[in-house]
Design a protein around this motif. Structure first.
Motif, short mmCIF file in Angstrom:
data_model
loop_
_atom_site.label_atom_id
_atom_site.label_comp_id
_atom_site.label_asym_id
_atom_site.label_seq_id
_atom_site.Cartn_x
_atom_site.Cartn_y
_atom_site.Cartn_z
N UNK C 145 0.83 -1.21 0.00
CA UNK C 145 0.00 0.00 0.00
C UNK C 145 0.86 1.25 0.00
N UNK C 198 -5.16 2.40 9.29
CA UNK C 198 -5.63 1.24 8.52
C UNK C 198 -4.86 -0.03 8.91
N UNK C 201 -5.96 -1.40 12.08
CA UNK C 201 -7.25 -2.07 11.98
C UNK C 201 -7.13 -3.42 11.26
N UNK C 243 -6.12 4.26 18.08
CA UNK C 243 -6.27 5.10 16.89
C UNK C 243 -6.07 6.57 17.25
#
Lengths: 250, 257, 262
Positions: C145, C198, C201, C243
């Motif tokens: 990514x 991300x 998570x 987060x």
């Protein structure tokens, strides 16, 4: 070395991937269909929530704005896997409690429906942010001009804001779609037989894990590449007539 | 959020109210193969001893039963949330589980056993398995058993499914597994089980962790269905149907005393 | 502090706040939390938290390091480097992480023991465990990514900057170290902040290959006690706090670096 021989022995590999039993090609395609059904359904639901959310965040009252902020912040800060797990049990329970409370019997919510609703609810939070940004990108003068022509709020949205923001929103929406197709794999954890779960079941039964995971990976890649093309076409169409800010590429 | 859930609930109710009219009993099985009790073939059909027994019970009680695969680690929540109506997934009747669900009478009973790679030379005792890595399936009575007797001296590795434990045992990533003896014998009869592993020993029975046999699970509010299943189990035992099904998969008595 | 509290003082906010407090109070009183002290005392929750955090940190650091090379290869490498790098990023981004994890753990992991020389080597003691596969998959995923992000970042640095550096007689390595990389990183800091969340998570997925992370601990609690929602709610809250910390950390770092770009 069994797996290697298996892979290169055409009869064997083809046999396992054959469409009809004892091959697993059929179930894999069914899994792919489930993946697509859930993804498309969740995408539609998420877009509807996103449009409402974006308008609520921009033009809603103070309470609506705050509630929307809570929704988008919480959903985006918690791992999707955990949201799916909580909602997967919570949604049917709430539905059935409401129904029994109103005097109806319990109903059976198919996992495919629950999965779609849950993923759509999660996607809605991301979609809200993408669409909000896109609406803001539409020059305000245009909206004012439309209002000056005496258009109603709905007409302004339909004729000016929505068509124009589509060009700005589509790259973000394309990303969300790609993420969504991959997030459907999370439903495997609750035993829903979409593509990833099916490939694990096939691998578990035949012990040819590499083969089935590779096959599933290829199918995901096909979805990814094909939808990437489609979204690029859609973006070109939505941006027609706009000065080429980014359209030309680097 | 509540408002949205209510709205969705109303939508969903409209969408599926047609389905709800037909009275089918959804029997939940664990979503992975558990030979010889329940296995899945590529046409999506479940078969095995427990599936056969289920059909026999349902036929006896004139119930319209369908198999529904659910993740094992969420099978009790799925029952209580109404996604399934019965659990028939080789679930042991234990005091702890009886706090949240009800059970039928037992329909078979199995001790726990130890299976290990063929090269293993130790005995199936806590001392013999000191320092080893033992794989167990999460949320099973065997996990509780292993924790109680082996937890202090060996490393326990928990898996979501027994199928994954067997897989890692064959791959040599764990030194042993503790699981239901009959299911392990089912695994040892498969090609991969035959080539990798052997039965090291059967463990002494412990009522506290292993419970009083295997039964079908029901919602606490569903005593009518439970009574029907109890009647069905008694009927198939009496009619000889039970023994006929058992003979297809085992060459010994699995009902116990 | 004033800046934080002032917007809170509007009436509707106070009402919403009161409702939120009431909601959490209701959760606290009606749900069963009796299990919590046991699992704090036996260290399981802390162990899970630790696994989640070190998995995140290591996969983040190594992944970002790989991503720089992947981005560089795509932005300015010869075709025989650019093409594989592009292919790698596409495959990682085009398939679910869950599938990748299972591919490495169940697929690759069951191939290794077929080779006696691997099974007899010292590395087998590590390869037979599950955390290496989790870390490997998480790292590759982050690299894939971020490789795409870094490609854009490298291309976004104005050509004039690089030409000026070359005119100063800097070597390619020096240009990369002093001009190109710092400017590219500065550009993508906000993006990387979001991608780090991300990545956090994504970490619960490693529980599916038996790694004892925070999520796996909550599964254990659920299986031991048959209590469904409280462990999951606590888990959700914990991830929200982490987060928040990540977002805060990146905001501090972003404020540290000068925002003026060439």
């Amino acid at each position: 070395m069994n797996w290697l021989l298996g892979l290169f022995e055409p009869g064997h590999a083809l046999g396992l991937l054959a469409y009809s039993p004892p091959g697993w090609g059929g179930p894999l395609l069914v899994g792919l269909a489930h993946t697509m059904e859930v993804a498309v359904g969740a995408y539609i639901l998420g877009t509807v929530i996103g449009v409402m959310g974006a308008y609520g965040k921009l033009y809603g009252g103070p309470v609506t704005k705050d509630l929307m902020a809570v929704y988008t912040t919480c959903v985006r800060a918690i791992p999707e896997l955990i949201e799916i797990l909580i909602l997967f049990y919570l949604v049917p329970e709430v539905v059935n409690q409401v129904l029994t409370g109103m005097g109806y019997g319990r109903i059976d919510l198919p996992p495919i429906l629950v999965g779609t609703v849950v993923l759509g609810f999660v996607l809605g939070a991301y979609m809200t942010e993408v669409l909000r940004g896109a609406i803001l990108a539409v020059p305000h003068g245009q909206v004012e001009a439309a209002r000056a022509y005496g258009m109603s709020a709905l007409q302004v949205a339909r004729r000016v804001t929505l068509p124009q923001m589509l060009g700005y929103a589509l790259p973000g929406m394309a990303n969300l779609w790609l993420n969504l197709t991959k997030d459907t794999a999370l439903l495997a954890v609750i035993g829903f037989n979409e593509l990833t779960e099916t490939s694990l079941q096939a691998g578990g039964t035949t012990k040819a894990f590499m083969l089935f995971f590779t096959a599933a990976g290829v199918l995901y890649m096909v979805i990814s590449v094909a939808s990437g093309r489609l979204f690029a076409m859609a973006e070109r169409w939505a941006r027609r007539g706009q000065p080429g800010i980014r359209g030309g590429g680097i | 959020m509540k408002k949205q859930i209510l709205a969705l609930a109303a939508m969903a109710a409209v969408a599926v109210s047609g389905v709800a009219q037909a009275k089918t009993i959804k029997v939940g099985v664990a979503a992975e193969p558990y030979p010889p009790f329940s296995t899945l073939d590529s046409s999506g059909k479940w078969s095995g001893w427990e599936i056969d027994l289920m059909h026999a019970i349902c036929k006896d009680q004139h119930l319209d039963c369908v198999v529904k695969a659910v993740a094992w680690d969420g099978i009790i929540p799925a029952l209580n949330a109404g996604q399934i109506d019965v659990i028939m997934a080789s679930m042991s009747i234990t005091k702890k589980r009886e706090k949240v669900i009800d059970f039928s009478n037992k329909y078979y009973v199995t001790p726990a056993a130890v299976v290990a790679p063929k090269s293993a030379t130790y005995k199936a005792t806590p001392e013999g398995m000191k320092g080893l890595t033992i794989g167990v399936e999460i949320g099973t009575t065997n996990q509780a058993y292993a924790k109680k007797f082996f937890g202090k001296t060996a490393t326990l590795k928990t898996y979501q499914t027994q199928d994954q434990v067997d897989q890692d045992l064959a791959a040599g990533r764990i030194d042993a597994t503790i699981a239901d003896q009959f299911a392990l014998e089912g695994f040892l009869a498969t090609p991969s089980g035959k080539s990798c592993c052997k039965l090291v020993g059967v463990l002494p029975y412990d009522n506290e962790t292993l419970g009083t046999g295997i039964g079908a699970g029901f919602r606490k509010s569903d005593s009518k269905l439970r009574a029907e299943f109890n009647k069905g189990i008694a009927d198939v035992r009496k009619s000889g149907e039970y023994d006929k099904i058992t003979k297809k998969y085992f060459n010994f008595n699995i009902y116990g005393n | 502090m004033k800046a934080f509290f002032a917007p809170m003082m509007k009436t509707h906010r106070l009402v919403l706040l009161a409702l939120a407090v009431a909601f959490f109070g209701w959760l606290w009183w009606t749900l069963d939390w009796s299990w919590l002290p046991d699992y704090i005392n036996n260290g399981l929750i802390l162990a899970g938290l630790w696994t989640t955090i070190w998995m995140l940190v290591v996969s983040w650091a190594v992944g970002l390091f790989l991503a720089i090379w992947l981005g560089l290869a795509q932005a300015s490498g010869p075709w025989y480097l650019a093409l594989p790098a592009k292919g790698f990023c596409s495959v990682i981004r085009g398939t679910p992480l869950l599938l990748q994890l299972w591919f490495f753990y169940y697929g690759l992991g069951s191939v290794f023991p077929e080779f006696p020389w691997i099974r007899q080597s010292a590395a087998w003691e590590i390869l037979r465990q599950s955390w290496p596969y989790a870390l490997f998959a998480l790292t590759l995923s982050f690299a894939g990514y971020e490789g795409e992000v870094m490609r854009g970042a490298f291309l976004g640095v104005p050509k004039g900057q690089l030409e000026a550096a070359r005119a100063y007689g800097m070597s390619r390595g020096t240009i990369l170290r002093r001009i190109w990389l710092p400017q590219a990183i500065r550009r993508v800091l906000p993006t990387i902040g979001g991608e780090t969340v991300m990545q956090l998570k994504s970490t619960p997925l490693i529980a599916t290959i038996t790694v004892l992370d925070l999520y796996q601990v909550s599964l254990h609690i659920r299986q031991d006690t048959y209590i469904i929602y409280p462990p999951l709610l606590l888990l959700a809250l914990t991830y929200m706090v982490i987060t928040g910390l990540i977002v805060l950390l990146f905001r501090i770092v972003e404020n540290q670096v000068p925002s003026k770009l060439g």
